[in-house]
Enzyme design. Sequence first.
Site, PDB file in Angstrom:
ATOM      1  N   GLU A  62       1.102  -1.447   0.105  1.00 61.09           N
ATOM      2  CA  GLU A  62      -0.340   0.219  -0.532  1.00 61.09           C
ATOM      3  C   GLU A  62       0.748   0.729  -0.002  1.00 61.09           C
ATOM      4  O   GLU A  62       0.060   2.258  -1.086  1.00 61.09           O
ATOM      5  CB  GLU A  62      -0.729   0.070   1.120  1.00 61.09           C
ATOM      6  CG  GLU A  62      -2.010  -1.377   0.851  1.00 61.09           C
ATOM      7  CD  GLU A  62      -2.527  -0.913   2.099  1.00 61.09           C
ATOM      8  OE1 GLU A  62      -4.583  -0.988   2.382  1.00 61.09           O
ATOM      9  OE2 GLU A  62      -2.131  -2.103   3.254  1.00 61.09           O
ATOM     10  N   GLU A  83      -4.250  -9.440   2.608  1.00 63.01           N
ATOM     11  CA  GLU A  83      -4.971  -9.225   4.533  1.00 63.01           C
ATOM     12  C   GLU A  83      -6.274 -10.084   4.890  1.00 63.01           C
ATOM     13  O   GLU A  83      -6.853 -10.249   6.280  1.00 63.01           O
ATOM     14  CB  GLU A  83      -5.534  -8.102   4.720  1.00 63.01           C
ATOM     15  CG  GLU A  83      -4.584  -6.458   4.601  1.00 63.01           C
ATOM     16  CD  GLU A  83      -3.656  -6.278   3.700  1.00 63.01           C
ATOM     17  OE1 GLU A  83      -2.733  -5.494   3.370  1.00 63.01           O
ATOM     18  OE2 GLU A  83      -3.434  -7.122   2.135  1.00 63.01           O
TER      19      GLU A  83
HETATM   20  N1  T1G Z   1       4.009  -8.378  11.622  1.00 60.97           N
HETATM   21  C1  T1G Z   1       4.561  -8.407  12.619  1.00 60.97           C
HETATM   22  N2  T1G Z   1       5.330  -9.993  12.401  1.00 60.97           N
HETATM   23  C2  T1G Z   1       5.699 -10.420  11.477  1.00 60.97           C
HETATM   24  C3  T1G Z   1       4.869 -10.156  10.269  1.00 60.97           C
HETATM   25  C4  T1G Z   1       4.055  -9.237  10.031  1.00 60.97           C
HETATM   26  N3  T1G Z   1       3.067  -8.541   9.720  1.00 60.97           N
HETATM   27  N4  T1G Z   1       5.604 -10.584   9.432  1.00 60.97           N
HETATM   28  C5  T1G Z   1       6.392 -11.824  10.057  1.00 60.97           C
HETATM   29  N5  T1G Z   1       6.708 -11.488  11.325  1.00 60.97           N
HETATM   30  C6  T1G Z   1       7.587 -12.130  11.754  1.00 60.97           C
HETATM   31  C7  T1G Z   1       7.317 -13.757  12.209  1.00 60.97           C
HETATM   32  O1  T1G Z   1       6.096 -13.986  12.905  1.00 60.97           O
HETATM   33  C8  T1G Z   1       8.610 -14.246  12.075  1.00 60.97           C
HETATM   34  O2  T1G Z   1       8.865 -14.123  13.648  1.00 60.97           O
HETATM   35  C9  T1G Z   1       9.523 -13.541  11.464  1.00 60.97           C
HETATM   36  O3  T1G Z   1       8.445 -11.766  11.326  1.00 60.97           O
HETATM   37  C10 T1G Z   1       9.540 -14.320   9.971  1.00 60.97           C
HETATM   38  O4  T1G Z   1       8.330 -14.585   9.907  1.00 60.97           O
HETATM   39  C11 T1G Z   1      -2.881  -1.683   7.014  1.00 60.97           C
HETATM   40  C12 T1G Z   1      -3.369  -4.594   7.786  1.00 60.97           C
HETATM   41  C13 T1G Z   1       7.010 -11.842   5.030  1.00 60.97           C
HETATM   42  C14 T1G Z   1       6.695 -14.041   3.413  1.00 60.97           C
HETATM   43  O5  T1G Z   1       0.027 -10.687   5.578  1.00 60.97           O
HETATM   44  O6  T1G Z   1       3.931 -13.926   4.900  1.00 60.97           O
HETATM   45  O7  T1G Z   1      -1.013  -5.507   6.516  1.00 60.97           O
HETATM   46  O8  T1G Z   1       8.634 -16.252  14.933  1.00 60.97           O
HETATM   47  O9  T1G Z   1       9.216 -16.811   9.627  1.00 60.97           O
HETATM   48  O10 T1G Z   1       9.607 -17.797   5.758  1.00 60.97           O
HETATM   49  O11 T1G Z   1      -3.529  -2.923   5.278  1.00 60.97           O
HETATM   50  O12 T1G Z   1       6.211 -13.892   7.485  1.00 60.97           O
HETATM   51  O13 T1G Z   1      10.746 -14.887  13.785  1.00 60.97           O
HETATM   52  O14 T1G Z   1       9.280 -14.225  15.841  1.00 60.97           O
HETATM   53  O15 T1G Z   1       7.624 -16.184   7.838  1.00 60.97           O
HETATM   54  O16 T1G Z   1      10.241 -15.266   5.651  1.00 60.97           O
HETATM   55  C15 T1G Z   1       0.069  -7.949   5.419  1.00 60.97           C
HETATM   56  C16 T1G Z   1       2.733 -11.780   6.524  1.00 60.97           C
HETATM   57  C17 T1G Z   1      -0.328  -7.799   6.851  1.00 60.97           C
HETATM   58  C18 T1G Z   1       2.668 -10.886   5.882  1.00 60.97           C
HETATM   59  C19 T1G Z   1       8.519 -13.715   5.275  1.00 60.97           C
HETATM   60  N6  T1G Z   1       1.495  -8.824   5.523  1.00 60.97           N
HETATM   61  N7  T1G Z   1       4.439 -12.153   5.992  1.00 60.97           N
HETATM   62  O17 T1G Z   1       8.249 -15.104   5.891  1.00 60.97           O
HETATM   63  O18 T1G Z   1      10.393 -15.421   7.495  1.00 60.97           O
HETATM   64  S1  T1G Z   1      -1.562  -7.271   7.168  1.00 60.97           S
HETATM   65  C20 T1G Z   1       1.352 -10.372   5.936  1.00 60.97           C
HETATM   66  C21 T1G Z   1       4.642 -12.859   5.992  1.00 60.97           C
HETATM   67  C22 T1G Z   1      -1.061  -5.217   6.053  1.00 60.97           C
HETATM   68  C23 T1G Z   1      -2.634  -3.251   5.859  1.00 60.97           C
HETATM   69  C24 T1G Z   1      -2.528  -4.546   6.529  1.00 60.97           C
HETATM   70  C25 T1G Z   1       6.066 -14.564   6.387  1.00 60.97           C
HETATM   71  C26 T1G Z   1       6.067 -13.298   5.030  1.00 60.97           C
HETATM   72  P1  T1G Z   1       9.759 -14.801  14.280  1.00 60.97           P
HETATM   73  P2  T1G Z   1       8.697 -15.853   8.659  1.00 60.97           P
HETATM   74  P3  T1G Z   1       9.623 -15.799   6.557  1.00 60.97           P
END
Ligand code: T1G
Length: 691
Positions: A111, A131
């Site tokens: 975004e 999301e």
């Molecule tokens: N927030 C907080 N922690 C996160 C995070 C996030 N968005 N994404 C990953 N982590 C942490 C995860 O818990 C782990 O922590 C570490 O990072 C590595 O992640 C306003 C509301 C990016 C493809 O849905 O899909 O934006 O366990 O093991 O396999 O519209 O993480 O090491 O303590 O998954 O390399 C939208 C979510 C949010 C993407 C990387 N975004 N993340 O994968 O590592 S909603 C998502 C992923 C939003 C707006 C809205 C994957 C990754 P720990 P990992 P990875």
Amino acid sequence: MPEPSEQFGPIRVQRSGGIATVVIDNPPVNASSWDVRRGLLTAIEQMSADPSVSGIVLIGAGKTFIAGADIKEFDGPLRDPQMPAVIAAVEACAKPVVAAIHGAALGAGYELALGCDARIVAADAIVGLPEVMLGIIPGAGGTQRLPRLVGLSAAIDLITAGRRVKANEAVALGMVDAMSTGDLHADAVQLARSVQGRKRRLSELDVPAESDADIAAAADRAIGRAKGAAAIVEAITAIQKAATLPFAQALAEERATFQRLRQSTEAAAKRYLFFAERDAFRVPGIEHARARAVTSVGVVGAGTMGAGIAICFLDAGLPVTLIERDRNALDAGLARIRSTYQRMVDTGRIDSATMAQRLARVTPSTDLAALAGADLVVEAVFEDIAVKQTVFRELDRVLKPGAILGSNTSYLDLDVLAREISRPGDVIGLHFFAPANVMRLLEVVRGAQTAPDVLATALAVAKAIRKLPVVARVCEGFIGNRIYSAYRTQCEFMLEEGALPADVDAAITSFGFAMGPFAVTDLSGLDIAWRTRQRLALIRDPKARYSDVLDKLCEAGRLGRKAGKGWYSYPEGGRRGVPDDAVRAIVEDASRRRGITRVQMTPGQIQARALAAIVNEATLLLAEAIAARPSDVDLVLVNGYGFPSQHGGPLFWASRQPRAEIEAGLNALAASVGHGFRRGDVGKVLDQFKT
Ligand code: T1G
């Protein structure tokens, strides 16, 4: 990149020839936490005001751009500045802002990029608005700016499917403007220079014209996928406003919907599962164990499961030696693999060159000795202890030292298999779920003698083949099948007390399961459960309640869909089961034989009893340390047994119910089971959940 000139928390700015590069450095995934948002806003505002700056590049430090909003912040009120304010500052800035994307630009990350004037990606980039997978909708303009780039129907498809789009396709779809040729930062600076003095605010663009029919078709497709998920329906509504409302109004309504959904139980459940999946890889006690290298794999047994398992490893780029007892069985296995890949080619998921490459990595053989060089072997032969013991003894003879012996058993005692051989420490259970190349869940069964590095290897292999591993200790049915067996038993007891299969299935599907227990059993076949019952009959407590309705159906040849009849009948081999009076007669006869007066049960009563059986058994196996934590159990039920993810899994769900209701369900369960009922300390488990 030039030396940093300014630092704003996790944000640093580097300047070079009039271009200010704003680097987001918030490991591990540059989530847009409060600090990041504050730092970004300050940096943007300062660079906007600085006359020496003619353009701005946003880029992520480490392995990724911004992977999204910081999900950890979602349980409480979000602190200002929030992402819409940051993006508004980017749009307000008179100088062009370019997003340079490598790794993931997801949710708020993408975004923010949509708020920029141009987007350039590295070849490894993925972009998207996933999301809805978290029970929410994009909340920082994604539903308004993306349609202005790709059109309404494409935006509906991309957002409601939560798609993560690879770089090539993102360029082709117009989600981004260019692909970097190598040095992403240099190419982004070049792009910023090339658009100097020119702003391209997506918010000022019109949504490309499109036929109402196309838009309606996209919405119908999305509704079809929704299966009751509120976020998908809300996302469609929000996106359609891009064509009907002024930008600012639609943006505000999007944000309000996002904030409302963020506080919903469904969203809390999805967040819980998100972090539970990450925790599943963390197994206490093996932190220091080093995984063994796995560069070649063997699969023994090329039936439905074996072929699916082989495909998992082929998809991950590994060579597979496929073993069967004879040529016919081997050819049948190869044909299964080939036809699966052909379907993937026909549906455009892979191209024929990829199919050929993967098939070329299969070495078929009828000789176990062909596995001498394998690092890991997974046996997927007939679910019979004697057959598996023979295979394990053979494998012990031919495999090299250090090779890992995996068993795909779904019920049998892994320790019995391990005791058969000279290297019990190298034995591990790898319980795949059918279809193995589709289902994400992998129950990793840790035997009494399984070595820590063997367990660490299994977790690393799970990551490599894109599976979700959940570690279980040895017991009858491990985590999933044990709980499912208790659930199914309770559902059969309810038949004797007044319900019919269709009543139970209707109650269970209205709770959110895709299918009820009786329709599921008809799909997998009643004979599997029957065989297990016959195997356990010798050790069953004769005083314990036992429903023989399923046995009666099997004795009557009603083995399920494959037999054209089971709990339901399947006229003309159809997929839809219809209630059958013959089953009603067998059920009512069972009530008569047990002296039970049949009483109509409400869907609520059925749900309460069925869920109580699941929650209670989950609590018992946690007390026995079969599972390490409640979230592991929830992951197994959601990813392997169709427990609705919007409820977060049985234990998360129970933690959100009034305790009195849970206790009432457990009391009804105890009354129905009677002698031998073991009540778990459910309260103690649910107290672990913060509410
Ligand atoms: N927030 C907080 N922690 C996160 C995070 C996030 N968005 N994404 C990953 N982590 C942490 C995860 O818990 C782990 O922590 C570490 O990072 C590595 O992640 C306003 C509301 C990016 C493809 O849905 O899909 O934006 O366990 O093991 O396999 O519209 O993480 O090491 O303590 O998954 O390399 C939208 C979510 C949010 C993407 C990387 N975004 N993340 O994968 O590592 S909603 C998502 C992923 C939003 C707006 C809205 C994957 C990754 P720990 P990992 P990875």
